[in-house]
Design a protein around this motif. Structure first.
Motif, PDB file in Angstrom:
ATOM      1  N   ALA A  58       8.739  -0.427   2.059  1.00 27.57           N
ATOM      2  CA  ALA A  58       8.194  -0.048   0.757  1.00 27.57           C
ATOM      3  C   ALA A  58       6.688  -0.282   0.669  1.00 27.57           C
ATOM      4  CB  ALA A  58       8.922  -0.810  -0.343  1.00 27.57           C
ATOM      5  N   ALA A  59       6.218  -1.421   1.193  1.00 30.89           N
ATOM      6  CA  ALA A  59       4.783  -1.730   1.103  1.00 30.89           C
ATOM      7  C   ALA A  59       3.953  -0.678   1.829  1.00 30.89           C
ATOM      8  CB  ALA A  59       4.509  -3.118   1.678  1.00 30.89           C
ATOM      9  N   ASP A  60       4.369  -0.311   3.042  1.00 33.72           N
ATOM     10  CA  ASP A  60       3.637   0.698   3.818  1.00 33.72           C
ATOM     11  C   ASP A  60       3.672   2.050   3.115  1.00 33.72           C
ATOM     12  OD1 ASP A  60       3.174  -1.220   5.710  1.00 33.72           O
ATOM     13  OD2 ASP A  60       4.893  -0.657   6.937  1.00 33.72           O
ATOM     14  N   ALA A  61       4.849   2.398   2.604  1.00 34.24           N
ATOM     15  CA  ALA A  61       4.998   3.699   1.959  1.00 34.24           C
ATOM     16  C   ALA A  61       4.179   3.779   0.678  1.00 34.24           C
ATOM     17  CB  ALA A  61       6.477   3.960   1.665  1.00 34.24           C
ATOM     18  N   SER A  93      -1.703  -7.004  -0.101  1.00 37.95           N
ATOM     19  CA  SER A  93      -1.135  -7.485   1.155  1.00 37.95           C
ATOM     20  C   SER A  93       0.382  -7.527   1.035  1.00 37.95           C
ATOM     21  CB  SER A  93      -1.659  -8.887   1.475  1.00 37.95           C
ATOM     22  OG  SER A  93      -1.254  -9.776   0.451  1.00 37.95           O
ATOM     23  N   ALA A  94       1.039  -7.677   2.175  1.00 40.98           N
ATOM     24  CA  ALA A  94       2.492  -7.844   2.189  1.00 40.98           C
ATOM     25  C   ALA A  94       2.802  -8.988   3.138  1.00 40.98           C
ATOM     26  CB  ALA A  94       3.175  -6.563   2.639  1.00 40.98           C
ATOM     27  N   SER A  95       3.689  -9.869   2.720  1.00 40.52           N
ATOM     28  CA  SER A  95       4.015 -10.995   3.591  1.00 40.52           C
ATOM     29  C   SER A  95       5.522 -11.218   3.618  1.00 40.52           C
ATOM     30  CB  SER A  95       3.312 -12.259   3.093  1.00 40.52           C
ATOM     31  OG  SER A  95       3.655 -12.486   1.743  1.00 40.52           O
ATOM     32  N   ARG A  96       5.968 -11.859   4.691  1.00 42.05           N
ATOM     33  CA  ARG A  96       7.389 -12.159   4.831  1.00 42.05           C
ATOM     34  C   ARG A  96       7.831 -13.088   3.707  1.00 42.05           C
ATOM     35  NH1 ARG A  96      10.150 -10.623   8.912  1.00 42.05           N
ATOM     36  NH2 ARG A  96       9.158  -9.842  10.799  1.00 42.05           N
ATOM     37  N   ASP A  97       8.977 -12.786   3.126  1.00 39.43           N
ATOM     38  CA  ASP A  97       9.528 -13.616   2.064  1.00 39.43           C
ATOM     39  C   ASP A  97      11.037 -13.404   2.079  1.00 39.43           C
ATOM     40  OD1 ASP A  97      10.403 -14.825  -0.229  1.00 39.43           O
ATOM     41  OD2 ASP A  97       8.857 -13.975  -1.526  1.00 39.43           O
ATOM     42  N   ALA A  98      11.739 -14.380   2.604  1.00 41.34           N
ATOM     43  CA  ALA A  98      13.184 -14.236   2.795  1.00 41.34           C
ATOM     44  C   ALA A  98      13.915 -14.039   1.465  1.00 41.34           C
ATOM     45  CB  ALA A  98      13.739 -15.456   3.529  1.00 41.34           C
ATOM     46  N   TRP A 121      -0.664  -9.486  -8.907  1.00 40.37           N
ATOM     47  CA  TRP A 121       0.639 -10.140  -8.992  1.00 40.37           C
ATOM     48  C   TRP A 121       1.468  -9.752  -7.779  1.00 40.37           C
ATOM     49  CZ3 TRP A 121      -0.489  -5.666 -11.527  1.00 40.37           C
ATOM     50  CH2 TRP A 121       0.439  -4.640 -11.508  1.00 40.37           C
ATOM     51  N   ALA A 122       2.636 -10.362  -7.678  1.00 38.20           N
ATOM     52  CA  ALA A 122       3.488 -10.113  -6.508  1.00 38.20           C
ATOM     53  C   ALA A 122       4.739  -9.352  -6.923  1.00 38.20           C
ATOM     54  CB  ALA A 122       3.871 -11.417  -5.847  1.00 38.20           C
ATOM     55  N   ILE A 123       5.092  -8.339  -6.126  1.00 31.47           N
ATOM     56  CA  ILE A 123       6.369  -7.629  -6.283  1.00 31.47           C
ATOM     57  C   ILE A 123       7.278  -8.160  -5.187  1.00 31.47           C
ATOM     58  CG2 ILE A 123       7.516  -5.396  -6.055  1.00 31.47           C
ATOM     59  CD1 ILE A 123       5.094  -4.102  -7.349  1.00 31.47           C
ATOM     60  N   ARG A 124       8.433  -8.687  -5.586  1.00 30.69           N
ATOM     61  CA  ARG A 124       9.293  -9.326  -4.612  1.00 30.69           C
ATOM     62  C   ARG A 124      10.635  -8.640  -4.549  1.00 30.69           C
ATOM     63  NH1 ARG A 124      10.625 -14.413  -5.679  1.00 30.69           N
ATOM     64  NH2 ARG A 124      10.379 -15.068  -3.554  1.00 30.69           N
ATOM     65  N   ALA A 126      12.798 -12.290  -1.092  1.00 28.00           N
ATOM     66  CA  ALA A 126      12.500 -10.996  -1.699  1.00 28.00           C
ATOM     67  C   ALA A 126      13.543  -9.974  -1.261  1.00 28.00           C
ATOM     68  CB  ALA A 126      11.106 -10.538  -1.297  1.00 28.00           C
ATOM     69  N   VAL A 127      13.731  -8.941  -2.076  1.00 25.71           N
ATOM     70  CA  VAL A 127      14.777  -7.955  -1.826  1.00 25.71           C
ATOM     71  C   VAL A 127      14.641  -7.292  -0.458  1.00 25.71           C
ATOM     72  CG1 VAL A 127      15.499  -5.633  -2.508  1.00 25.71           C
ATOM     73  CG2 VAL A 127      15.495  -7.467  -4.171  1.00 25.71           C
ATOM     74  N   GLN A 128      13.424  -6.894  -0.092  1.00 32.64           N
ATOM     75  CA  GLN A 128      13.231  -6.219   1.200  1.00 32.64           C
ATOM     76  C   GLN A 128      12.834  -7.175   2.306  1.00 32.64           C
ATOM     77  OE1 GLN A 128      10.606  -2.825   1.412  1.00 32.64           O
ATOM     78  NE2 GLN A 128      12.430  -1.692   1.986  1.00 32.64           N
ATOM     79  N   GLY A 129      12.854  -8.489   2.015  1.00 35.85           N
ATOM     80  CA  GLY A 129      12.414  -9.452   3.009  1.00 35.85           C
ATOM     81  C   GLY A 129      10.905  -9.582   3.050  1.00 35.85           C
ATOM     82  N   ARG A 130      10.215  -8.880   2.148  1.00 38.28           N
ATOM     83  CA  ARG A 130       8.766  -8.944   2.085  1.00 38.28           C
ATOM     84  C   ARG A 130       8.324  -9.032   0.624  1.00 38.28           C
ATOM     85  NH1 ARG A 130       5.951  -4.344   5.613  1.00 38.28           N
ATOM     86  NH2 ARG A 130       4.145  -5.685   5.701  1.00 38.28           N
ATOM     87  N   SER A 131       7.319  -9.835   0.411  1.00 34.47           N
ATOM     88  CA  SER A 131       6.711  -9.929  -0.900  1.00 34.47           C
ATOM     89  C   SER A 131       5.425  -9.108  -0.860  1.00 34.47           C
ATOM     90  CB  SER A 131       6.412 -11.404  -1.199  1.00 34.47           C
ATOM     91  OG  SER A 131       5.679 -11.514  -2.387  1.00 34.47           O
ATOM     92  N   ILE A 132       5.240  -8.234  -1.851  1.00 34.70           N
ATOM     93  CA  ILE A 132       4.081  -7.336  -1.846  1.00 34.70           C
ATOM     94  C   ILE A 132       3.094  -7.782  -2.922  1.00 34.70           C
ATOM     95  CG2 ILE A 132       3.306  -4.944  -1.961  1.00 34.70           C
ATOM     96  CD1 ILE A 132       6.271  -4.117  -1.570  1.00 34.70           C
TER      97      ILE A 132
END
Ligand SMILES: [Zn+2]
Length: 135
Positions: A8-11, A108-113, A132-135, A115-121
């Protein structure tokens, strides 16, 4: 078609949030239509079997029916996953500072176990610069 949807972050970075969201809905509904068509295919295959076929013909129809059922299940899961993710991100796409919806840039996007997609954006509002962060 690739098995997992593009991250999602890349897209969102590539297409912008609104276009990404719109595409998720379109693709999700395309999967729903695929599910319906494969359900119909399965029903037809089962219907035709009962008319009495040769063993070979029956096996072909069974294979078509089983393939249709598997595709139907897969399409249904894809539809659910895609729409769930789209809604999940959309719910968090409103700026907390100025209430602008969907005008965001990816920071930025970082690993976040958790978060729904495994990444926090990490995102920034294009209007007021609030982050803010989308998780
Ligand atoms: Zn804002």
């Amino acid at each position: 078609m690739r098995d997992t949807p593009m991250d999602a972050a890349d897209a969102i970075r590539e297409q912008g949030f609104r276009r990404w969201y719109e595409r998720q809905l379109i693709e999700g509904h395309a999967w729903l239509v695929t599910g319906f068509l494969s359900l119909i295919l399965t029903a037809i295959a089962i219907e035709v079997i009962s008319f009495g076929e040769s063993i070979g013909g029956m096996l072909v129809l069974l294979a078509v029916g089983a393939g249709g059922a598997a595709l139907c299940l897969y399409a249904w899961l894809r539809f659910n996953r895609q729409l769930f993710l789209a809604e999940h991100v959309a719910e968090q796409a409103t700026c907390g500072a100025c209430r602008t919806y969907g005008k965001l840039a990816i920071v930025s996007a970082s690993r976040d176990a958790s978060a729904v997609q495994g990444r926090s954006i990490r995102v920034r509002c294009r209007k007021c610069g609030h982050e803010w962060a989308i998780r």
